[in-house]
Design an enzyme around this catalytic site. Structure first.
Site, PDB file in Angstrom:
ATOM      1  N   CYS A   1       0.820  -0.659  -0.407  1.00  0.00           N
ATOM      2  CA  CYS A   1      -0.285   0.360   0.031  1.00  0.00           C
ATOM      3  C   CYS A   1       0.606   1.352  -0.516  1.00  0.00           C
ATOM      4  CB  CYS A   1      -1.016   0.421   1.889  1.00  0.00           C
ATOM      5  SG  CYS A   1      -1.871  -1.468   1.249  1.00  0.00           S
TER       6      CYS A   1
ATOM      7  N   HIS B   1       1.143   5.355  -1.380  1.00  0.00           N
ATOM      8  CA  HIS B   1       0.497   5.696  -0.282  1.00  0.00           C
ATOM      9  C   HIS B   1       1.142   6.210   0.605  1.00  0.00           C
ATOM     10  CE1 HIS B   1      -3.086   5.389  -2.263  1.00  0.00           C
ATOM     11  NE2 HIS B   1      -3.464   3.911  -2.119  1.00  0.00           N
TER      12      HIS B   1
ATOM     13  N   ARG C   1     -12.556  -0.724  -2.037  1.00  0.00           N
ATOM     14  CA  ARG C   1     -11.337  -0.441  -1.882  1.00  0.00           C
ATOM     15  C   ARG C   1     -10.416  -1.296  -1.794  1.00  0.00           C
ATOM     16  NH1 ARG C   1      -8.862   3.106  -5.249  1.00  0.00           N
ATOM     17  NH2 ARG C   1      -8.216   0.929  -5.580  1.00  0.00           N
TER      18      ARG C   1
ATOM     19  N   CYS D   1      -7.258  -2.486  -4.632  1.00  0.00           N
ATOM     20  CA  CYS D   1      -5.914  -1.626  -4.062  1.00  0.00           C
ATOM     21  C   CYS D   1      -5.264  -3.048  -3.728  1.00  0.00           C
ATOM     22  CB  CYS D   1      -5.708  -1.216  -2.851  1.00  0.00           C
ATOM     23  SG  CYS D   1      -5.976   0.494  -3.156  1.00  0.00           S
TER      24      CYS D   1
END
Lengths: 280, 232
Positions: free
Chosen positions: A190, A194, A237, A241
Site C-alpha cells: 500500500c 500512499h 477500496r 487496491c
C-alpha cells in the site's frame, strides 16, 4: 455589547466541536475547511467534484438507506433499529467514525460492513445467501444503501476508532504490517502509492497515509465514484487496491481486510470524516 | 448470532481441513498473543484473508503470490522508515545475483512495440476480475509512474521523468547495460525502490525489455522528440 460578543465567541467555538453542531455541516464544507487548512494536491485535484458535492448522487443512496433501516424486513420481520454499532442499540450519530471496534457479543473486531451483516443475519434472520447480505456492491444494493446512510450520520465527526481493547490494538498493528507488506508480481505494498504526498499515478493524485488531513478524505467511504457511477465502500477500496497491486483477492469481511481498515482509520485519527464523499 | 457463528465455525473447519494442522479451536483472542508481524501472516495464510487457491497467470496460485521473497521481506521490514545502510547492502547483493543477461548481448528492439508496452497496464491482476493473457499481452505500465514522451500529459510521478532518455544519455554499451539491469531488477541500483523487478519477476520477457529499451533510446522514439507547442 462588544464585550459580550467577545466573551461569547470562545464559547461558540468550543460548542462548535460538539456533535450536534458538526452534523449541520455539509460534506463539502468539511472538505473545504481541510483545503483551507493544509496544502494538498490530493484534496484539491478535482474542482468539478467539489462543485458537484452538493448534488452528490450518494444522497439518494442515503435516503434509500434511511428507509431500509427502519423497515421491518427479513424472515424475522424486524428493522435494524435495535442493531448496536458500538454506541448502543440504534445509535448511529458518530458510530461509524468509531469503527472498526471490538464487539463483546461476537468477540471480534468488526468494521461497518461486517457489523451490518451480523445484524441483518441475527436480528432480521437473513442468511448469507440472501441477496441483501450477499450483494455487497453497487448503489442499488441494500448493503450500500444502508452503509451510506449509517456513515452519513458521522459526517464531520473526527475519526476515533477505540483502542481500549487489546484485540483492537492487535488488529490495528497487524493492519500496519499488511499496509507495508510487499508481495506479488510487482512487489507492491500500500505504501508504494500512499507513502508520500503530491505523487501521481498517471493523472490521479494519490493520498498519503502520513498526512492525516488528506488521508481522512482517502478513507471517507462510502463515496460516490464518478468514474464508476456507483457508491463504493471501504471493502470495495481494499479489494480494488489488492487487485491493482497484483496480489490475491482479499476476502470481504475477513480479519485481514478489517485489520487493514483498522490501521487506515487510526491513521486519520482526529480528522473530520467527509460522508458521503465524492471521488474521481 | 447462532447462524453467524455456525458459518464462522464452518469456514474455520474448511480451512482446518485444507491445512491439516490448523485447529478450528483457535479463537480471535489468541491474536493478542502474536506479534503484529506474526498476526499479519496468520491473517493472510491461515485466517481466510485471501483466496489462496486461485490460479495465477504465471501458473502458480495466490499462495505463491502472497509469499514474500528475500527482497520483499527486507524492504517490507522498513515500514515507513527510509532505508538504512545494512538493508541497502543486503538487498543490493541479492539483486546483483539475480540478473540474467540476454543471450547475444543487449539489443534495442522496436520502439513502437515498446510504446504499447509502456502504455499498457494490463496483466497479472487476479481476483474479482482476472487478466487473461491469452487474449491480450501484459504490459509494463511505465506511464503509471514515469514521464516518457514529453507530449503525453497523463504520466505518473512516483518515478523520475524519463523524457529525452536516450537523447541526453546516448546509447553506449555501458548505458544500455545499466538500463537493462534497472528494468530487470532495479534494486541492483536502487535498493528497496518501488519499481517492480520486470525481468526477475517475469513480468516482461527479454524481447519485451528490448522493445521498452528501444522506446527509451531510439532517436526516432517519441521519448526523444521535442515538446510540441500546444495547439490550445
Amino acid at each position: 455589547m462588544l464585550r459580550r460578543t467577545l466573551f461569547a465567541l470562545p464559547m461558540a467555538l468550543a460548542l462548535g466541536t460538539t456533535a450536534s453542531a458538526e452534523s449541520d455541516k455539509a460534506p463539502e464544507d468539511v472538505l473545504n475547511e481541510l483545503i483551507n487548512k493544509v496544502d494538498s494536491k490530493y484534496l484539491t485535484q478535482s474542482e468539478q467534484n467539489i462543485m458537484m458535492m452538493p448534488d452528490n448522487p450518494a444522497y439518494w443512496t442515503v435516503d434509500e438507506g434511511e428507509e431500509l433501516f427502519s423497515e421491518p424486513r427479513g424472515p424475522k420481520n424486524a428493522s435494524l433499529e435495535t442493531c448496536d454499532f458500538g454506541k448502543g442499540p440504534g445509535v448511529l450519530d458518530g458510530a461509524y467514525t468509531e469503527m472498526p471496534r471490538f464487539f463483546a457479543d461476537t468477540g471480534k473486531v468488526m468494521d461497518l460492513e461486517t457489523r451490518l451483516i451480523h445484524c441483518m443475519m441475527t436480528i432480521q434472520g437473513f442468511t448469507k445467501d440472501d441477496a441483501p447480505v450477499k450483494k455487497r456492491h453497487g448503489s442499488g444494493s441494500d448493503m450500500m444503501k444502508l452503509q451510506t446512510y449509517i456513515a452519513s450520520k458521522s459526517n464531520g465527526q473526527p475519526w476515533n476508532p477505540p483502542m481500549d481493547h487489546p484485540l483492537e490494538r492487535a488488529m490495528r498493528d497487524a493492519g500496519k504490517e499488511l499496509f507495508y507488506r510487499r508481495a506479488g508480481s510487482f512487489d507492491f505494498s500500500c505504501k508504494t502509492c500512499h507513502g508520500a504526498t503530491g505523487k501521481r499515478i498517471r493523472a490521479s493524485v494519490l493520498p498519503s497515509v502520513e498526512f492525516p488531513e488528506e488521508w481522512t478524505k482517502a478513507i471517507s467511504w462510502p463515496a460516490y465514484r464518478v468514474g464508476h457511477q456507483n457508491v463504493r465502500s471501504s471493502q470495495h477500496r481494499v479489494r480494488g487496491c489488492y487487485w491493482q497491486m497484483r496480489q490475491g483477492l482479499v476476502k470481504p469481511g475477513s480479519d485481514a481486510s478489517i485489520a487493514l481498515i483498522s490501521f487506515w482509520t487510526d491513521a486519520a485519527r482526529g480528522q473530520p470524516a467527509i460522508l458521503p464523499d465524492m471521488k474521481r | 448470532m447462532t447462524k453467524h457463528k455456525h458459518i464462522l465455525t464452518h469456514g474455520l473447519a474448511a480451512i482446518a481441513l485444507t491445512l491439516g494442522t490448523y485447529s478450528a479451536a483457535v479463537s480471535a483472542e489468541d491474536y493478542t498473543k502474536m506479534t503484529p508481524k506474526a498476526l499479519a501472516e496468520h491473517l493472510i495464510f491461515k485466517a481466510g484473508g485471501f483466496k489462496l487457491d486461485e490460479a495465477t497467470q504465471e501458473g502458480t496460485t495466490v499462495t505463491e503470490r502472497q509469499t514474500q521473497d528475500g527482497i520483499q521481506k527486507a524492504c517490507s521490514a522498513l515500514g515507513s522508515k527510509t532505508i538504512d545502510g545494512d538493508t541497502a547492502a543486503k538487498v543490493n547483493a541479492m539483486a546483483r545475483k539475480s540478473i540474467v543477461k540476454p543471450d547475444g548481448g543487449i539489443k534495442l528492439g522496436d520502439w513502437k512495440k515498446g510504446q504499447a508496452l509502456a502504455r499498457s497496464g494490463f496483466g497479472f491482476r487476479v481476483g474479482h476480475r482476472d487478466d487473461d493473457h491469452s487474449k491480450r499481452e501484459p504490459g509494463g505500465n511505465c506511464y503509471a509512474c514515469h514521464q516518457l514522451d514529453p507530449n503525453e500529459i497523463a504520466f505518473g510521478t512516483l518515478g523520475p521523468s524519463l523524457a529525452a532518455y536516450g537523447k541526453t544519455r546516448g546509447t553506449s554499451e555501458a548505458m544500455l547495460n545499466y538500463a537493462y539491469e534497472v528494468i530487470y531488477n532495479p534494486h541492483s541500483y536502487f535498493p528497496c525502490t518501488y519499481m517492480p523487478r520486470f525481468g526477475h519477476n517475469k513480468v516482461l520477457t527479454q524481447e519485451q525489455i528490448s522493445h521498452v529499451m528501444a522506446y527509451l533510446f531510439d532517436p526516432e522514439s517519441p521519448v526523444n522528440q521535442e515538446l510540441k507547442p500546444q495547439s490550445w
